[in-house]
Write an enzyme that holds these catalytic residues in place. Structure first.
Site, PDB file in Angstrom:
ATOM      1  N   ASP A  41       4.283  26.857 -29.232  1.00 28.16           N
ATOM      2  CA  ASP A  41       3.472  27.397 -30.329  1.00 28.16           C
ATOM      3  C   ASP A  41       2.024  26.888 -30.273  1.00 28.16           C
ATOM      4  O   ASP A  41       1.290  26.971 -31.251  1.00 28.16           O
ATOM      5  CB  ASP A  41       4.106  27.079 -31.688  1.00 28.16           C
ATOM      6  CG  ASP A  41       4.094  25.595 -31.995  1.00 28.16           C
ATOM      7  OD1 ASP A  41       3.843  24.795 -31.062  1.00 28.16           O
ATOM      8  OD2 ASP A  41       4.328  25.222 -33.161  1.00 28.16           O
ATOM      9  N   HIS A 246     -20.798  23.642  -9.794  1.00 19.73           N
ATOM     10  CA  HIS A 246     -19.927  23.770 -10.959  1.00 19.73           C
ATOM     11  C   HIS A 246     -18.975  22.574 -11.105  1.00 19.73           C
ATOM     12  O   HIS A 246     -17.836  22.723 -11.540  1.00 19.73           O
ATOM     13  CB  HIS A 246     -19.143  25.089 -10.907  1.00 19.73           C
ATOM     14  CG  HIS A 246     -20.033  26.288 -11.083  1.00 19.73           C
ATOM     15  ND1 HIS A 246     -19.745  27.521 -10.586  1.00 19.73           N
ATOM     16  CD2 HIS A 246     -21.232  26.410 -11.699  1.00 19.73           C
ATOM     17  CE1 HIS A 246     -20.730  28.366 -10.877  1.00 19.73           C
ATOM     18  NE2 HIS A 246     -21.646  27.711 -11.562  1.00 19.73           N
ATOM     19  N   ASP A 263     -25.584  18.610 -17.189  1.00 16.02           N
ATOM     20  CA  ASP A 263     -25.830  19.970 -17.692  1.00 16.02           C
ATOM     21  C   ASP A 263     -24.931  20.112 -18.916  1.00 16.02           C
ATOM     22  O   ASP A 263     -23.721  20.342 -18.794  1.00 16.02           O
ATOM     23  CB  ASP A 263     -25.500  20.990 -16.605  1.00 16.02           C
ATOM     24  CG  ASP A 263     -25.888  22.407 -17.005  1.00 16.02           C
ATOM     25  OD1 ASP A 263     -26.078  22.669 -18.213  1.00 16.02           O
ATOM     26  OD2 ASP A 263     -25.974  23.261 -16.104  1.00 16.02           O
ATOM     27  N   ASP A 274     -28.527  25.030 -23.895  1.00 16.91           N
ATOM     28  CA  ASP A 274     -28.176  24.852 -22.477  1.00 16.91           C
ATOM     29  C   ASP A 274     -29.245  23.973 -21.841  1.00 16.91           C
ATOM     30  O   ASP A 274     -30.334  24.439 -21.529  1.00 16.91           O
ATOM     31  CB  ASP A 274     -28.113  26.250 -21.818  1.00 16.91           C
ATOM     32  CG  ASP A 274     -27.602  26.192 -20.390  1.00 16.91           C
ATOM     33  OD1 ASP A 274     -27.266  25.095 -19.909  1.00 16.91           O
ATOM     34  OD2 ASP A 274     -27.557  27.270 -19.749  1.00 16.91           O
ATOM     35  N   HIS A 355     -29.318  28.876  -6.692  1.00 16.92           N
ATOM     36  CA  HIS A 355     -28.898  29.637  -7.876  1.00 16.92           C
ATOM     37  C   HIS A 355     -30.122  30.235  -8.567  1.00 16.92           C
ATOM     38  O   HIS A 355     -31.267  29.964  -8.186  1.00 16.92           O
ATOM     39  CB  HIS A 355     -28.092  28.746  -8.837  1.00 16.92           C
ATOM     40  CG  HIS A 355     -28.809  27.518  -9.311  1.00 16.92           C
ATOM     41  ND1 HIS A 355     -29.805  27.563 -10.259  1.00 16.92           N
ATOM     42  CD2 HIS A 355     -28.677  26.211  -8.966  1.00 16.92           C
ATOM     43  CE1 HIS A 355     -30.243  26.332 -10.496  1.00 16.92           C
ATOM     44  NE2 HIS A 355     -29.586  25.491  -9.712  1.00 16.92           N
ATOM     45  N   HIS A 359     -31.520  32.606 -17.227  1.00  9.76           N
ATOM     46  CA  HIS A 359     -30.630  33.616 -17.812  1.00  9.76           C
ATOM     47  C   HIS A 359     -30.927  33.689 -19.298  1.00  9.76           C
ATOM     48  O   HIS A 359     -31.450  32.727 -19.883  1.00  9.76           O
ATOM     49  CB  HIS A 359     -29.155  33.278 -17.543  1.00  9.76           C
ATOM     50  CG  HIS A 359     -28.732  31.896 -17.982  1.00  9.76           C
ATOM     51  ND1 HIS A 359     -28.420  31.589 -19.288  1.00  9.76           N
ATOM     52  CD2 HIS A 359     -28.586  30.742 -17.294  1.00  9.76           C
ATOM     53  CE1 HIS A 359     -28.084  30.308 -19.363  1.00  9.76           C
ATOM     54  NE2 HIS A 359     -28.188  29.764 -18.174  1.00  9.76           N
ATOM     55  N   HIS A 366     -24.593  32.466 -21.338  1.00  5.88           N
ATOM     56  CA  HIS A 366     -25.175  33.500 -20.470  1.00  5.88           C
ATOM     57  C   HIS A 366     -25.191  34.761 -21.331  1.00  5.88           C
ATOM     58  O   HIS A 366     -24.230  35.524 -21.358  1.00  5.88           O
ATOM     59  CB  HIS A 366     -24.338  33.692 -19.203  1.00  5.88           C
ATOM     60  CG  HIS A 366     -24.311  32.464 -18.332  1.00  5.88           C
ATOM     61  ND1 HIS A 366     -23.312  32.189 -17.436  1.00  5.88           N
ATOM     62  CD2 HIS A 366     -25.181  31.419 -18.243  1.00  5.88           C
ATOM     63  CE1 HIS A 366     -23.566  31.041 -16.826  1.00  5.88           C
ATOM     64  NE2 HIS A 366     -24.682  30.553 -17.310  1.00  5.88           N
ATOM     65  N   GLU A 384     -34.361  26.756 -15.206  1.00  8.75           N
ATOM     66  CA  GLU A 384     -33.517  25.695 -14.653  1.00  8.75           C
ATOM     67  C   GLU A 384     -33.566  25.599 -13.130  1.00  8.75           C
ATOM     68  O   GLU A 384     -32.548  25.780 -12.460  1.00  8.75           O
ATOM     69  CB  GLU A 384     -32.071  25.880 -15.115  1.00  8.75           C
ATOM     70  CG  GLU A 384     -31.499  27.284 -14.950  1.00  8.75           C
ATOM     71  CD  GLU A 384     -30.052  27.348 -15.451  1.00  8.75           C
ATOM     72  OE1 GLU A 384     -29.243  26.543 -14.995  1.00  8.75           O
ATOM     73  OE2 GLU A 384     -29.757  28.214 -16.298  1.00  8.75           O
ATOM     74  N   TYR A 388     -31.232  20.475  -4.356  1.00  6.69           N
ATOM     75  CA  TYR A 388     -29.950  19.815  -4.063  1.00  6.69           C
ATOM     76  C   TYR A 388     -29.973  19.353  -2.609  1.00  6.69           C
ATOM     77  O   TYR A 388     -30.128  20.183  -1.701  1.00  6.69           O
ATOM     78  CB  TYR A 388     -28.795  20.787  -4.324  1.00  6.69           C
ATOM     79  CG  TYR A 388     -28.889  21.375  -5.726  1.00  6.69           C
ATOM     80  CD1 TYR A 388     -28.402  20.675  -6.825  1.00  6.69           C
ATOM     81  CD2 TYR A 388     -29.544  22.588  -5.953  1.00  6.69           C
ATOM     82  CE1 TYR A 388     -28.548  21.181  -8.114  1.00  6.69           C
ATOM     83  CE2 TYR A 388     -29.694  23.103  -7.229  1.00  6.69           C
ATOM     84  CZ  TYR A 388     -29.195  22.398  -8.309  1.00  6.69           C
ATOM     85  OH  TYR A 388     -29.353  22.898  -9.585  1.00  6.69           O
ATOM     86  N   ARG A 397     -31.616  18.859 -11.129  1.00  7.37           N
ATOM     87  CA  ARG A 397     -31.918  20.094 -11.869  1.00  7.37           C
ATOM     88  C   ARG A 397     -32.447  19.677 -13.227  1.00  7.37           C
ATOM     89  O   ARG A 397     -31.978  18.664 -13.786  1.00  7.37           O
ATOM     90  CB  ARG A 397     -30.651  20.959 -12.032  1.00  7.37           C
ATOM     91  CG  ARG A 397     -30.893  22.207 -12.901  1.00  7.37           C
ATOM     92  CD  ARG A 397     -29.772  23.256 -12.808  1.00  7.37           C
ATOM     93  NE  ARG A 397     -28.521  22.860 -13.415  1.00  7.37           N
ATOM     94  CZ  ARG A 397     -27.426  22.533 -12.761  1.00  7.37           C
ATOM     95  NH1 ARG A 397     -27.421  22.520 -11.430  1.00  7.37           N
ATOM     96  NH2 ARG A 397     -26.330  22.191 -13.406  1.00  7.37           N
ATOM     97  N   GLU A 399     -33.452  21.658 -17.012  1.00  3.34           N
ATOM     98  CA  GLU A 399     -33.262  22.953 -17.671  1.00  3.34           C
ATOM     99  C   GLU A 399     -33.650  22.863 -19.141  1.00  3.34           C
ATOM    100  O   GLU A 399     -33.159  22.006 -19.875  1.00  3.34           O
ATOM    101  CB  GLU A 399     -31.768  23.354 -17.574  1.00  3.34           C
ATOM    102  CG  GLU A 399     -31.416  24.626 -18.316  1.00  3.34           C
ATOM    103  CD  GLU A 399     -29.965  25.061 -18.099  1.00  3.34           C
ATOM    104  OE1 GLU A 399     -29.117  24.197 -17.765  1.00  3.34           O
ATOM    105  OE2 GLU A 399     -29.691  26.260 -18.281  1.00  3.34           O
TER     106      GLU A 399
HETATM  107  N1  GLY Z   1     -24.706  25.501 -18.074  1.00  5.16           N
HETATM  108  C1  GLY Z   1     -24.614  26.773 -17.502  1.00  5.16           C
HETATM  109  C2  GLY Z   1     -25.875  27.188 -16.926  1.00  5.16           C
HETATM  110  O1  GLY Z   1     -26.797  26.396 -16.810  1.00  5.16           O
HETATM  111  O2  GLY Z   1     -26.074  28.329 -16.624  1.00  5.16           O
HETATM  112 MN    MN Z   2     -26.998  24.617 -17.953  1.00  3.99          MN
HETATM  113 MN    MN Z   3     -28.244  27.660 -17.806  1.00  8.24          MN
END
Ligand code: GLY
Ligand code: MN
Ligand code: MN
Length: 430
Positions: A41, A246, A263, A274, A355, A359, A366, A384, A388, A397, A399
């Protein structure tokens, strides 16, 4: 809810904006998310679907919103259906929305219990020619489960095969991508809570602490400030873990001389923040770490200036690629020949920065936004960049979250979160 109530004018205006985009004689339906089962449950904590939330403020399971601007009866232009609450439910599950409370939250006067849905919905469908379904067309979506919305679409198509179907999603993508001032204030609160978490861990990080202990410090600070918790699974990545984009295990011990990439963002009232910060575990950057850090920060500062009304997301990324290329040449990580011989589809800088730079950010981390349409004032983006370098044992990084403004100068919602390398060192050593 832990959060303070949000001004219902936001939802009244959001519905008005949505209905202005609807075809004549059409209605639109929005469902809550399911509560997802684990086993026996046990269930996952409820997370409201951001679209019904955006249009109503109703943060409760088993709710349905119907918008029907041309309804014959004026009271059926905006209708909410809620799970019936009673004394028994109140004792076992605590407070649920009453009809009165639902009005206070959403500004919607016509509130029915869910048991009335089939009858009223049938009546409304006889007056409508088109029904807007709320499918998920987010550019990163990848959903394997059948949602409550999916089940509703399936059964409605079966019951009403002669209606025309239309899509809510493009309307919502456009509306949700441009934030109201009320939303920007809520996003600011989320960012301010993230700031508190970051300042807390600056005094906690030292050689020998574990990544999960740092995660716990953030969570403590977030919850005591009315946050719903993490806006997304946090990345607390020391040393080479930062080069796993990730990385979410957060189970390693922080070593002297390493950097730690965090992050992490607080969620507040279902709005995300973020943030990424990268700091030295022992409180001092080495010269090399500092050179790379400053390069990432220069790219971030210059990239931010490019987020202006009328710019295009794709071209923005090409420009940021040029900024990054120049910094990587300066750091000796790539050379001119690498750039001259680069594959246009995978430029040389991608070896160290693989990357995207930005976003949309909002109710979803996102967030919605149609990427091939021009950037507009009121949109909120992350910025961001990162570099690396597995061969050197670290990745950096940083952000921030910024609001695009009409005057061309983006407003940084994270302007108070320490970012200069020198300031971070001073705070860690004070
Ligand atoms: N924490 C997710 C990103 O930076 O897109
Ligand atoms: Mn992030
Ligand atoms: Mn982000």
């Amino acid at each position: 809810m832990k959060y303070f109530p949000i001004d219902k004018q936001l939802y009244i205006q959001n519905r008005k904006n949505f209905m202005a985009e609807m075809k004549p004689k059409s209605l639109a339906v929005f469902n809550s998310n399911d509560i997802y089962p684990i086993s026996a449950d046990s269930t996952m904590p409820f997370q409201q679907h951001r679209d019904i939330l955006y249009l109503s403020g109703v943060d409760q399971e088993e709710s349905i919103l119907v918008l029907f601007p041309d309804a014959v009866d004026e009271k059926h232009r905006e209708v909410l259906f809620l799970r019936e609450t009673n004394e028994h439910i109140a004792i076992w599950e605590g407070e649920k929305l009453t009809k009165e409370r639902a009005f206070e939250v959403s500004g919607i006067k016509s509130v029915y219990w869910l048991s009335d849905f089939d009858k009223i919905f049938f009546e409304l469908m006889t007056q409508a020619e088109t029904i807007y379904f709320n499918t998920n067309e987010h550019y990163r979506q990848s959903v394997e489960t059948e949602t409550r919305e999916d089940r509703f679409i399936k059964s409605t198509k079966q019951q009403f095969p002669a209606h025309t179907y239309a899509k809510s999603n493009p309307i919502l993508q456009r509306l949700r991508s441009v934030k109201d001032q009320i939303e920007i204030d809520v996003l600011q609160t989320a960012c301010d809570i993230t700031e508190k978490g970051f300042r807390r861990v600056l005094g906690f990080i030292k050689p020998g602490v574990w990544e999960y202990e740092i995660e716990a410090e953030y969570m403590h600070e977030f919850l005591r400030n009315r946050s719903d918790g993490f806006a997304y699974t946090p990345i607390i990545a020391s040393g080479n873990n930062a080069n796993v984009l990730h990385y979410i295990q957060n189970n390693q011990k922080c070593q002297d001389g390493d950097l730690i990439l965090m992050d992490v963002g607080a969620s507040y009232a279902n709005y995300s923040s973020d943030m990424t910060r990268t700091v030295p575990v022992n409180g001092r950057f080495t010269d090399r770490q500092r050179s790379v850090y400053d390069a990432v920060q220069r790219v971030k500062d210059e990239a931010t200036k490019l987020l202006v009304p009328g710019a295009f997301w794709k071209e923005y990324h090409v420009e940021v690629g040029k900024l990054m290329t120049s910094e990587l040449l300066g750091l000796g990580l790539i050379d001119k020949a690498d750039v001259q011989n680069e594959d246009p589809d995978w430029p040389a800088y991608k070896k160290y920065f693989m990357h995207g730079t930005s976003h949309h950010m909002g109710l979803d981390t996102h967030d919605y936004g149609i990427l091939w349409e021009p950037i507009k004032a009121g949109m909120v983006f992350t910025v961001e960049p990162g570099i690396y370098i597995p061969e050197e044992g670290f990745g950096i990084r940083i952000e921030d979250d910024v609001v695009v403004r009409e005057n061309g100068e983006p407003f940084n919602l994270m302007r108070n979160i320490p970012i200069e390398a020198g300031e971070i060192e001073d705070l860690m050593n004070s």
